[in-house]
Design a protein around this motif. Structure first.
Motif, PDB file in Angstrom:
ATOM      1  N   LEU A  46      38.350  36.961   1.749  1.00 32.67           N
ATOM      2  CA  LEU A  46      37.421  35.988   2.329  1.00 32.67           C
ATOM      3  C   LEU A  46      37.151  36.316   3.788  1.00 32.67           C
ATOM      4  CD1 LEU A  46      39.127  32.771   0.880  1.00 32.67           C
ATOM      5  CD2 LEU A  46      37.091  33.941  -0.018  1.00 32.67           C
TER       6      LEU A  46
ATOM      7  N   PRO B  18      37.870  38.982  11.185  1.00 32.61           N
ATOM      8  CA  PRO B  18      39.101  38.974  10.382  1.00 32.61           C
ATOM      9  C   PRO B  18      38.847  38.534   8.942  1.00 32.61           C
ATOM     10  CG  PRO B  18      39.061  37.114  11.915  1.00 32.61           C
ATOM     11  CD  PRO B  18      37.844  37.923  12.200  1.00 32.61           C
TER      12      PRO B  18
ATOM     13  N   CYS C 252      41.797  43.009  10.793  1.00 29.53           N
ATOM     14  CA  CYS C 252      42.806  41.961  10.866  1.00 29.53           C
ATOM     15  C   CYS C 252      42.774  41.176   9.569  1.00 29.53           C
ATOM     16  CB  CYS C 252      42.523  41.056  12.054  1.00 29.53           C
ATOM     17  SG  CYS C 252      43.743  39.751  12.254  1.00 29.53           S
ATOM     18  N   CYS C 253      43.866  41.187   8.842  1.00 27.39           N
ATOM     19  CA  CYS C 253      43.918  40.482   7.569  1.00 27.39           C
ATOM     20  C   CYS C 253      45.069  39.496   7.520  1.00 27.39           C
ATOM     21  CB  CYS C 253      44.069  41.476   6.410  1.00 27.39           C
ATOM     22  SG  CYS C 253      42.639  42.514   6.135  1.00 27.39           S
ATOM     23  N   LEU C 254      44.727  38.236   7.364  1.00 27.74           N
ATOM     24  CA  LEU C 254      45.760  37.242   7.075  1.00 27.74           C
ATOM     25  C   LEU C 254      46.062  37.368   5.589  1.00 27.74           C
ATOM     26  CD1 LEU C 254      45.036  34.054   9.058  1.00 27.74           C
ATOM     27  CD2 LEU C 254      45.016  36.416   9.772  1.00 27.74           C
ATOM     28  N   HIS C 255      47.331  37.277   5.262  1.00 29.61           N
ATOM     29  CA  HIS C 255      47.718  37.364   3.854  1.00 29.61           C
ATOM     30  C   HIS C 255      48.289  36.043   3.383  1.00 29.61           C
ATOM     31  CE1 HIS C 255      47.338  41.706   2.859  1.00 29.61           C
ATOM     32  NE2 HIS C 255      47.248  41.781   4.171  1.00 29.61           N
ATOM     33  N   GLY C 256      48.141  35.779   2.101  1.00 29.53           N
ATOM     34  CA  GLY C 256      48.688  34.546   1.561  1.00 29.53           C
ATOM     35  C   GLY C 256      48.211  34.290   0.152  1.00 29.53           C
TER      36      GLY C 256
ATOM     37  N   GLU D 178      40.720  27.569  10.334  1.00 25.89           N
ATOM     38  CA  GLU D 178      39.676  28.031   9.418  1.00 25.89           C
ATOM     39  C   GLU D 178      40.234  28.334   8.032  1.00 25.89           C
ATOM     40  OE1 GLU D 178      35.899  28.734   8.295  1.00 25.89           O
ATOM     41  OE2 GLU D 178      36.586  28.021  10.251  1.00 25.89           O
TER      42      GLU D 178
ATOM     43  N   CYS E 229      45.394  32.152  -2.130  1.00 27.34           N
ATOM     44  CA  CYS E 229      44.158  31.380  -2.055  1.00 27.34           C
ATOM     45  C   CYS E 229      44.286  30.062  -2.820  1.00 27.34           C
ATOM     46  CB  CYS E 229      42.984  32.194  -2.590  1.00 27.34           C
ATOM     47  SG  CYS E 229      42.971  32.354  -4.391  1.00 27.34           S
TER      48      CYS E 229
ATOM     49  N   LEU F  88      36.560  35.475   7.696  1.00 23.37           N
ATOM     50  CA  LEU F  88      36.928  34.477   8.690  1.00 23.37           C
ATOM     51  C   LEU F  88      35.998  34.685   9.878  1.00 23.37           C
ATOM     52  CD1 LEU F  88      40.828  34.693   8.471  1.00 23.37           C
ATOM     53  CD2 LEU F  88      39.313  32.942   7.526  1.00 23.37           C
TER      54      LEU F  88
ATOM     55  N   PHE G   3      40.777  37.004   5.138  1.00 26.75           N
ATOM     56  CA  PHE G   3      41.933  36.459   4.448  1.00 26.75           C
ATOM     57  C   PHE G   3      42.048  37.182   3.113  1.00 26.75           C
ATOM     58  CE2 PHE G   3      43.711  33.859   1.114  1.00 26.75           C
ATOM     59  CZ  PHE G   3      44.943  33.532   1.648  1.00 26.75           C
TER      60      PHE G   3
ATOM     61  N   ALA H 174      43.671  27.814   1.704  1.00 19.51           N
ATOM     62  CA  ALA H 174      44.605  28.909   1.429  1.00 19.51           C
ATOM     63  C   ALA H 174      45.904  28.720   2.203  1.00 19.51           C
ATOM     64  CB  ALA H 174      43.972  30.237   1.797  1.00 19.51           C
ATOM     65  N   ARG H 175      46.976  29.276   1.634  1.00 16.31           N
ATOM     66  CA  ARG H 175      48.270  29.252   2.301  1.00 16.31           C
ATOM     67  C   ARG H 175      48.536  30.624   2.905  1.00 16.31           C
ATOM     68  NH1 ARG H 175      52.957  30.083  -0.738  1.00 16.31           N
ATOM     69  NH2 ARG H 175      51.838  29.268  -2.540  1.00 16.31           N
ATOM     70  N   VAL H 176      48.821  30.652   4.193  1.00 14.74           N
ATOM     71  CA  VAL H 176      49.019  31.932   4.872  1.00 14.74           C
ATOM     72  C   VAL H 176      50.502  32.276   4.958  1.00 14.74           C
ATOM     73  CG1 VAL H 176      48.732  33.205   7.020  1.00 14.74           C
ATOM     74  CG2 VAL H 176      46.925  31.690   6.223  1.00 14.74           C
ATOM     75  N   THR H 177      50.836  33.503   4.581  1.00 15.42           N
ATOM     76  CA  THR H 177      52.243  33.911   4.615  1.00 15.42           C
ATOM     77  C   THR H 177      52.492  35.024   5.629  1.00 15.42           C
ATOM     78  OG1 THR H 177      51.858  35.503   2.845  1.00 15.42           O
ATOM     79  CG2 THR H 177      52.542  33.301   2.198  1.00 15.42           C
ATOM     80  N   GLY H 178      51.434  35.593   6.149  1.00 13.54           N
ATOM     81  CA  GLY H 178      51.625  36.663   7.122  1.00 13.54           C
ATOM     82  C   GLY H 178      50.291  37.273   7.511  1.00 13.54           C
ATOM     83  N   TYR H 179      50.343  38.252   8.330  1.00  8.12           N
ATOM     84  CA  TYR H 179      49.104  38.935   8.672  1.00  8.12           C
ATOM     85  C   TYR H 179      49.370  40.353   9.138  1.00  8.12           C
ATOM     86  CZ  TYR H 179      49.954  38.653  13.711  1.00  8.12           C
ATOM     87  OH  TYR H 179      50.472  38.818  14.973  1.00  8.12           O
ATOM     88  N   THR H 180      48.359  41.173   9.018  1.00  8.72           N
ATOM     89  CA  THR H 180      48.427  42.515   9.575  1.00  8.72           C
ATOM     90  C   THR H 180      47.195  42.697  10.440  1.00  8.72           C
ATOM     91  OG1 THR H 180      47.136  43.644   7.893  1.00  8.72           O
ATOM     92  CG2 THR H 180      49.473  43.333   7.440  1.00  8.72           C
ATOM     93  N   CYS H 181      47.388  43.293  11.581  1.00  9.25           N
ATOM     94  CA  CYS H 181      46.266  43.500  12.499  1.00  9.25           C
ATOM     95  C   CYS H 181      46.376  44.895  13.080  1.00  9.25           C
ATOM     96  CB  CYS H 181      46.307  42.443  13.603  1.00  9.25           C
ATOM     97  SG  CYS H 181      44.948  42.590  14.768  1.00  9.25           S
ATOM     98  N   CYS H 182      45.386  45.709  12.827  1.00 13.45           N
ATOM     99  CA  CYS H 182      45.405  47.086  13.319  1.00 13.45           C
ATOM    100  C   CYS H 182      44.183  47.409  14.149  1.00 13.45           C
ATOM    101  CB  CYS H 182      45.480  48.071  12.155  1.00 13.45           C
ATOM    102  SG  CYS H 182      47.033  48.030  11.258  1.00 13.45           S
TER     103      CYS H 182
END
Lengths: 144, 144
Positions: B87, B76, B114-118, A101, B120, B89, B78, A107-115
């Motif tokens: 954004l 989640p 939950c956040c994917l980072h990167g 998705e 855009c 998800l 982004f 977008a380019r994903v470099t990491g994530y945080t999930c709490c």
DNA sequence: ATGACTGCAAAGACTTTGCATCTTT
DNA sequence: AAAGATGCAAAGTCTTTGCAGTCAT
């Protein structure tokens, strides 16, 4: 280029040795006995540097305080909304459907945080009129 | 008990109508033309009330600003680390393995973020010397 | 009228920063 | 010496709060 520094080393070690996912203040108070002249600004400065270097990761802001993690392998956390305790959860592969998705978005994903958020065991026990553990709160929170 | 308020209604509507996952300031500036005497404190106060009532959710703190979401169904996000855009998800079921793990800890889960980072798409395009989209940044960010 | 909501400005809380001084190389 | 790192305190940001005035019921 960066040089060696006794305090920087201690800050990184402190972060790696604890499981409390501490805030800057927590680290500051933890190291104060050993470095009576340590300043909070130095802790912040080094944490920022560590983050940029990818030496530590950020759990996010909990109750107004940014919480750090010496473990950089991505993994989810549980955050107690009552006392602010942060617990590690086992690493989870990012669902392929999500990864796909994000690609659609370009977008380019470099990491994530999930709490996950909720109420930890100790705080639950206090909801039922049991205040035995009350003092634990201030000790468990990496908030400070 | 709470009463009706024109401004409160407008704040909630504003949050529900945008997809920018705005900050308090963003909402404030958006409504200012319609309510020239609106105050930032009122926006904060109402957002806090909405959160307590479960009418809105929080995406978390991005670049120092808390970002809100009018959509309360957990899903989640982004987050662009460059411009701060957030954004949506598609909703994902919480993996059973995680839910089980939290139960082991004795914690009660009430939600998750939950956040994917990167980076855009727009910010990526600027990495290659293309500054055509540069002005977009200030418009896309719900940061303000 | 009564209790709630708001504007305004002050206060709070966390983080960043400037500058002189002390360290590491 | 030169380039970094730190202490200290001031400044910066975002958010909360006290109080007097305004609005909804």
């Amino acid at each position: 280029m960066p040089r060696f520094s006794q305090k920087r080393e201690a800050i990184l070690d402190c972060l790696r040795e604890t499981k409390s996912h501490p805030s800057a203040e927590w680290i500051f108070h933890r190291l104060r006995p050993r470095f009576p002249d340590l300043s909070l600004g130095t802790v912040y400065r080094n944490l920022g540097q560590f983050k940029r270097q990818g030496l530590v990761s950020s759990v996010g802001v909990v109750g107004g305080l940014e919480r750090f993690d010496g473990e950089v392998t991505p993994h989810p956390h549980f955050v107690c909304d009552r006392c602010g305790e942060v617990l590690d959860l086992p690493p989870q592969p990012l669902p392929e459907s999500i990864r796909a998705e994000v690609e659609v978005l370009g977008a380019r994903v470099t990491g994530y945080t999930c709490c996950l958020h909720g109420v930890c065991q100790i705080c639950q026990s206090m909801e039922h009129g049991n205040i035995e553990n009350q003092k634990e709160i201030s000790n468990n929170s990496g908030g400070m």
